[in-house]
Motif scaffolding. Structure first.
Motif, mmCIF file in Angstrom:
data_model
loop_
_atom_site.group_PDB
_atom_site.id
_atom_site.type_symbol
_atom_site.label_atom_id
_atom_site.label_comp_id
_atom_site.label_asym_id
_atom_site.label_seq_id
_atom_site.Cartn_x
_atom_site.Cartn_y
_atom_site.Cartn_z
ATOM 1 N N LEU A 56 21.129 5.913 73.597
ATOM 2 C CA LEU A 56 22.078 5.174 74.428
ATOM 3 C C LEU A 56 21.481 4.939 75.804
ATOM 4 O O LEU A 56 20.743 5.781 76.323
ATOM 5 C CB LEU A 56 23.405 5.931 74.531
ATOM 6 C CG LEU A 56 24.134 6.142 73.192
ATOM 7 C CD1 LEU A 56 25.411 6.939 73.406
ATOM 8 C CD2 LEU A 56 24.440 4.816 72.517
ATOM 9 N N ASP A 57 21.828 3.821 76.401
ATOM 10 C CA ASP A 57 21.232 3.455 77.686
ATOM 11 C C ASP A 57 22.003 3.985 78.885
ATOM 12 O O ASP A 57 21.705 3.636 80.014
ATOM 13 C CB ASP A 57 21.086 1.935 77.787
ATOM 14 C CG ASP A 57 22.412 1.210 77.723
ATOM 15 O OD1 ASP A 57 23.449 1.853 77.473
ATOM 16 O OD2 ASP A 57 22.409 -0.021 77.917
ATOM 17 N N GLN A 58 22.990 4.821 78.631
ATOM 18 C CA GLN A 58 23.734 5.401 79.741
ATOM 19 C C GLN A 58 24.199 6.811 79.382
ATOM 20 O O GLN A 58 24.081 7.238 78.244
ATOM 21 C CB GLN A 58 24.909 4.516 80.135
ATOM 22 C CG GLN A 58 25.868 4.196 79.007
ATOM 23 C CD GLN A 58 26.933 3.212 79.438
ATOM 24 O OE1 GLN A 58 27.316 3.167 80.595
ATOM 25 N NE2 GLN A 58 27.420 2.419 78.510
ATOM 26 N N GLN A 59 24.700 7.506 80.382
ATOM 27 C CA GLN A 59 25.179 8.883 80.212
ATOM 28 C C GLN A 59 26.134 8.949 79.019
ATOM 29 O O GLN A 59 27.024 8.128 78.885
ATOM 30 C CB GLN A 59 25.895 9.314 81.501
ATOM 31 C CG GLN A 59 26.442 10.706 81.498
ATOM 32 C CD GLN A 59 25.370 11.768 81.603
ATOM 33 O OE1 GLN A 59 24.328 11.537 82.163
ATOM 34 N NE2 GLN A 59 25.630 12.923 81.048
ATOM 35 N N HIS A 60 25.946 9.953 78.152
ATOM 36 C CA HIS A 60 26.784 10.072 76.953
ATOM 37 C C HIS A 60 27.409 11.457 76.809
ATOM 38 O O HIS A 60 28.034 11.756 75.797
ATOM 39 C CB HIS A 60 25.972 9.734 75.703
ATOM 40 C CG HIS A 60 24.762 10.604 75.530
ATOM 41 N ND1 HIS A 60 24.825 11.814 74.897
ATOM 42 C CD2 HIS A 60 23.478 10.443 75.928
ATOM 43 C CE1 HIS A 60 23.623 12.368 74.905
ATOM 44 N NE2 HIS A 60 22.788 11.564 75.528
ATOM 45 N N PHE A 61 27.273 12.295 77.820
ATOM 46 C CA PHE A 61 27.795 13.663 77.761
ATOM 47 C C PHE A 61 28.452 13.985 79.095
ATOM 48 O O PHE A 61 27.918 13.659 80.161
ATOM 49 C CB PHE A 61 26.637 14.640 77.507
ATOM 50 C CG PHE A 61 27.052 16.078 77.499
ATOM 51 C CD1 PHE A 61 27.619 16.637 76.375
ATOM 52 C CD2 PHE A 61 26.877 16.867 78.628
ATOM 53 C CE1 PHE A 61 28.007 17.978 76.372
ATOM 54 C CE2 PHE A 61 27.259 18.203 78.625
ATOM 55 C CZ PHE A 61 27.821 18.751 77.497
ATOM 56 N N GLY A 105 28.640 9.799 89.652
ATOM 57 C CA GLY A 105 27.741 10.934 89.617
ATOM 58 C C GLY A 105 28.511 12.238 89.465
ATOM 59 O O GLY A 105 29.743 12.256 89.441
ATOM 60 N N PRO A 106 27.799 13.354 89.368
ATOM 61 C CA PRO A 106 28.460 14.630 89.132
ATOM 62 C C PRO A 106 29.294 15.097 90.324
ATOM 63 O O PRO A 106 28.928 14.893 91.476
ATOM 64 C CB PRO A 106 27.304 15.597 88.857
ATOM 65 C CG PRO A 106 26.085 14.938 89.394
ATOM 66 C CD PRO A 106 26.347 13.463 89.401
ATOM 67 N N SER A 107 30.425 15.725 89.982
ATOM 68 C CA SER A 107 31.341 16.275 90.980
ATOM 69 C C SER A 107 32.140 17.388 90.314
ATOM 70 O O SER A 107 31.970 17.658 89.129
ATOM 71 C CB SER A 107 32.287 15.184 91.486
ATOM 72 O OG SER A 107 33.192 14.811 90.449
ATOM 73 N N ASP A 108 33.047 17.994 91.064
ATOM 74 C CA ASP A 108 33.918 19.019 90.476
ATOM 75 C C ASP A 108 34.763 18.458 89.333
ATOM 76 O O ASP A 108 35.206 19.197 88.471
ATOM 77 C CB ASP A 108 34.858 19.596 91.540
ATOM 78 C CG ASP A 108 34.130 20.495 92.526
ATOM 79 O OD1 ASP A 108 33.060 21.031 92.181
ATOM 80 O OD2 ASP A 108 34.635 20.639 93.660
ATOM 81 N N ALA A 109 34.990 17.141 89.330
ATOM 82 C CA ALA A 109 35.873 16.517 88.352
ATOM 83 C C ALA A 109 35.179 16.157 87.043
ATOM 84 O O ALA A 109 35.832 16.111 85.994
ATOM 85 C CB ALA A 109 36.500 15.261 88.953
ATOM 86 N N ALA A 110 33.875 15.888 87.080
ATOM 87 C CA ALA A 110 33.133 15.462 85.886
ATOM 88 C C ALA A 110 31.656 15.728 86.148
ATOM 89 O O ALA A 110 31.122 15.287 87.160
ATOM 90 C CB ALA A 110 33.379 13.982 85.614
ATOM 91 N N PHE A 111 31.010 16.440 85.224
ATOM 92 C CA PHE A 111 29.645 16.878 85.490
ATOM 93 C C PHE A 111 28.856 17.076 84.204
ATOM 94 O O PHE A 111 29.410 17.049 83.112
ATOM 95 C CB PHE A 111 29.655 18.173 86.312
ATOM 96 C CG PHE A 111 30.637 19.202 85.805
ATOM 97 C CD1 PHE A 111 30.294 20.088 84.797
ATOM 98 C CD2 PHE A 111 31.917 19.279 86.340
ATOM 99 C CE1 PHE A 111 31.202 21.037 84.331
ATOM 100 C CE2 PHE A 111 32.836 20.222 85.882
ATOM 101 C CZ PHE A 111 32.471 21.103 84.873
ATOM 102 N N GLY A 112 27.560 17.293 84.378
ATOM 103 C CA GLY A 112 26.665 17.583 83.268
ATOM 104 C C GLY A 112 26.047 18.954 83.417
ATOM 105 O O GLY A 112 26.440 19.746 84.281
#
Length: 149
Positions: free
Chosen positions: A101-106, A133-140
């Motif tokens: 995939l060409d974008q973030q998938h997780f 981008g990553p934050s407290d709300a959504a991250f990798g």
């Protein structure tokens, strides 16, 4: 708080195609192991038909765009399943069954104990990570590992 995770992928072929047979044939085995792991809380599942996992619940109108949505007690529990079980062998072979995939998938995010996120909520978290981008709300992985030292 518990840790939710969404992983999406697009199969190289329909679920009944021989090109993805080995992956499909092992879904119950890998998912069953995950459900027995210490720290496992919940998994979004399809009909429960053997060998289907959650592939019946595709994303949008694309039956090959599938997802895995789970909740874990904490990061070490999820990491143990992902990196220290047979799951790793299948993850290492994902290029045999899934498109790149060409974008973030997780994405991962925290949920209240007892809460089971919906697919649409999880996709919104993924879109948030993609957009901001990553934050407290959504991250990798990198972000949460840096926070947990």
């Amino acid at each position: 708080m518990h840790l939710a995770e969404l992983n999406i992928g697009r199969l190289l072929a329909p679920v009944d195609d021989p090109r993805v047979k080995e992956f499909m044939d092992n879904l119950d085995r890998v998912n069953g192991l995950g459900k027995r792991m210490p720290g496992f809380v919940w998994m979004s599942e399809g009909s429960g038909e053997p060998g289907t996992g959650n592939t019946e619940n595709s994303i949008g109108d694309d039956p090959q765009l599938v997802f895995n949505l789970t909740v874990w007690e904490d990061l070490p529990s999820l990491e143990a399943f992902v990196y220290k079980t047979i799951h790793t062998k299948f993850m290492d072979r994902k290029a045999e069954w899934f498109e790149v995939l060409d974008q973030q998938h997780f994405v991962m995010w925290w949920v209240e104990e007892g809460y089971h996120p919906t697919r649409d909520e999880a996709l919104a978290k993924l879109n948030e990570l993609r957009a901001n981008g990553p934050s407290d709300a959504a991250f990798g992985w990198d972000w949460i590992r840096s926070k947990n030292g």
